[in-house]
Design a protein around this motif. Structure first.
Motif, PDB file in Angstrom:
ATOM      1  N   ASP A 222       0.825  -1.206   0.000  1.00 35.52           N
ATOM      2  CA  ASP A 222       0.000   0.000   0.000  1.00 35.52           C
ATOM      3  C   ASP A 222       0.864   1.263   0.000  1.00 35.52           C
ATOM      4  O   ASP A 222       1.999   1.261   0.467  1.00 35.52           O
ATOM      5  CB  ASP A 222      -0.905   0.030   1.237  1.00 35.52           C
ATOM      6  N   THR A 223       0.284   2.343  -0.519  1.00 38.97           N
ATOM      7  CA  THR A 223       0.899   3.670  -0.476  1.00 38.97           C
ATOM      8  C   THR A 223      -0.056   4.617   0.220  1.00 38.97           C
ATOM      9  O   THR A 223      -1.270   4.521   0.041  1.00 38.97           O
ATOM     10  CB  THR A 223       1.204   4.191  -1.890  1.00 38.97           C
ATOM     11  N   LEU A 224       0.478   5.527   1.022  1.00 37.71           N
ATOM     12  CA  LEU A 224      -0.326   6.556   1.658  1.00 37.71           C
ATOM     13  C   LEU A 224      -0.101   7.860   0.904  1.00 37.71           C
ATOM     14  O   LEU A 224       1.037   8.283   0.719  1.00 37.71           O
ATOM     15  CB  LEU A 224       0.059   6.700   3.129  1.00 37.71           C
TER      16      LEU A 224
ATOM     17  N   THR B 252      -6.270   1.306  -2.230  1.00 44.38           N
ATOM     18  CA  THR B 252      -7.299   0.296  -1.906  1.00 44.38           C
ATOM     19  C   THR B 252      -8.299   0.772  -0.868  1.00 44.38           C
ATOM     20  O   THR B 252      -8.713   0.013   0.014  1.00 44.38           O
ATOM     21  CB  THR B 252      -6.647  -1.040  -1.448  1.00 44.38           C
ATOM     22  N   GLY B 253      -8.699   2.022  -0.969  1.00 45.38           N
ATOM     23  CA  GLY B 253      -9.727   2.544  -0.085  1.00 45.38           C
ATOM     24  C   GLY B 253      -9.291   2.792   1.345  1.00 45.38           C
ATOM     25  O   GLY B 253     -10.136   3.005   2.222  1.00 45.38           O
ATOM     26  N   ILE B 254      -7.999   2.836   1.588  1.00 47.82           N
ATOM     27  CA  ILE B 254      -7.510   3.016   2.959  1.00 47.82           C
ATOM     28  C   ILE B 254      -7.769   4.436   3.452  1.00 47.82           C
ATOM     29  O   ILE B 254      -7.435   5.410   2.782  1.00 47.82           O
ATOM     30  CB  ILE B 254      -6.001   2.735   3.044  1.00 47.82           C
TER      31      ILE B 254
ATOM     32  N   ALA C 165     -10.188   1.266  -5.130  1.00 47.45           N
ATOM     33  CA  ALA C 165      -9.384   2.286  -5.785  1.00 47.45           C
ATOM     34  C   ALA C 165      -8.611   3.122  -4.776  1.00 47.45           C
ATOM     35  O   ALA C 165      -8.901   3.117  -3.580  1.00 47.45           O
ATOM     36  CB  ALA C 165     -10.293   3.188  -6.615  1.00 47.45           C
ATOM     37  N   SER C 166      -7.641   3.874  -5.295  1.00 53.96           N
ATOM     38  CA  SER C 166      -6.883   4.800  -4.462  1.00 53.96           C
ATOM     39  C   SER C 166      -7.719   6.000  -4.078  1.00 53.96           C
ATOM     40  O   SER C 166      -8.532   6.498  -4.873  1.00 53.96           O
ATOM     41  CB  SER C 166      -5.634   5.296  -5.208  1.00 53.96           C
ATOM     42  N   LEU C 167      -7.507   6.470  -2.867  1.00 53.95           N
ATOM     43  CA  LEU C 167      -8.030   7.750  -2.410  1.00 53.95           C
ATOM     44  C   LEU C 167      -6.846   8.705  -2.394  1.00 53.95           C
ATOM     45  O   LEU C 167      -6.012   8.671  -1.493  1.00 53.95           O
ATOM     46  CB  LEU C 167      -8.661   7.616  -1.029  1.00 53.95           C
TER      47      LEU C 167
END
Length: 328
Positions: free
Chosen positions: A167-169, A186-188, A206-208
């Protein structure tokens, strides 16, 4: 295909409705076709604004410009081969700049200071409640992530729950030291309550790419094949736009208004009733990466070609009182 997607998105977002009101100032182009994408804009007022972007790799360093209400000045960060992805600061200083190679700069008294950081991944976003309470997030495009905290003296790595190395933030934004959110792949989404982080995912894969705070809610935007926009008023994340429009990369909010920006020059405005609709007079079809609302209500948005290297086509658009001077 891009134009078709944009028209589809406008039709869908317009269907969400909007408030009729007084005639607003038009969007205007302040600069375009810069040698690298422009990636972030922030200021303490409409006459103290910083616009930052990529490094065109021509020996001049990353694009960092300051506007004082009368003229624009290019600032030399002294860094080379570093893309500046974000800027955030405090009235009266300091102003922080972050980007590739784990770079974080602190700008104060007309001087840039490169701060020591715990890693060398890309610092995609920053936010803080005070100059000695600043947070940074990031990672790499293919995975990896981090959360760092600055206490005014040093940056330290902070462990967050249930975030894997794939994951990426992307971004971080908040209302107070004990109330901010981080968005990622991934919706984090991660919420910090002043003591601990809690993972509360949005129901998407999806990415936020960005998150913003209003007085009574948070807003997160992103997408994979089309745009998504969710709001959280304390009762959980709720989708606020239909699918099918452009991917959204940035969102900004003040106490009473909010804008989201994205692919093909897409700009969405939140009405006072809470509906979102597409702005019709946006003067660019470049992808927009980020936006900012200044304290007087002016809206700024930046973008260009930033999804794949090399960056190019940097653009800055503005809505509000006319600006003075031109960007060098």
């Amino acid at each position: 295909m891009g134009s078709r997607c944009l028209l589809l998105g406008i039709a869908l977002f317009a269907a969400c409705g909007g408030d009729d009101g007084p005639t607003e100032a038009p969007w205007v182009t302040i600069t375009e076709s810069r040698p690298a994408a422009l990636l972030s804009v922030w200021g303490s007022s409409a006459t103290d604004v910083y616009v930052v972007g990529g490094d065109p790799r021509d020996g001049t360093g990353p694009m960092v410009f300051h506007y004082d209400g009368a003229a624009w000045t290019k600032l030399d960060t002294t860094q080379r081969d570093v893309d500046i992805w974000w800027t955030f600061g405090f009235e009266g200083g300091p102003v922080f700049f972050s980007g590739s190679n784990g770079t974080i700069l602190r700008y104060q008294n007309n001087t840039f200071e490169k701060l020591t950081t715990p890693g060398n991944a890309i610092v995609f976003g920053m936010w803080g409640a005070a100059p000695n309470d600043v947070w940074a997030v990031g990672g790499n495009f293919g995975g990896g992530n981090f959360v760092w905290h600055f206490d005014g003296a040093a940056w330290t790595a902070v462990t967050v729950p249930e975030v894997t190395t794939t994951d990426t933030l992307w971004k971080i934004n908040g209302r107070a030291a004990n109330d901010f959110w981080i968005s990622g792949t991934t919706g984090i989404t991660l919420h910090y309550n002043g003591t601990a982080f809690e993972r509360v995912d949005v129901p998407v894969e999806a990415s936020l790419f960005s998150v913003a705070a209003m007085d009574d809610r948070f807003i997160a935007v992103g997408g994979a094949f089309d745009g998504i926009l969710f709001e959280n008023d304390g009762s959980g994340w709720q989708s606020k736009i239909p699918t099918g429009g452009p991917i959204l990369s940035g969102v900004t909010a003040s106490a009473d208004q909010a804008y989201a920006v994205g692919q093909f020059g897409a700009v969405l405005k939140r009405s006072s009733s809470g509906s979102w609709s597409a702005e019709q007079d946006v003067p660019t079809n470049q992808n927009l990466h980020a936006a900012w609302i200044d304290p007087s209500g002016g809206v700024w948005a930046v973008g260009g070609h930033f999804d794949t290297p090399p960056m190019s086509g940097g653009v800055l658009i503005h809505k509000g009182d006319p600006l003075q001077g031109s960007i060098p």
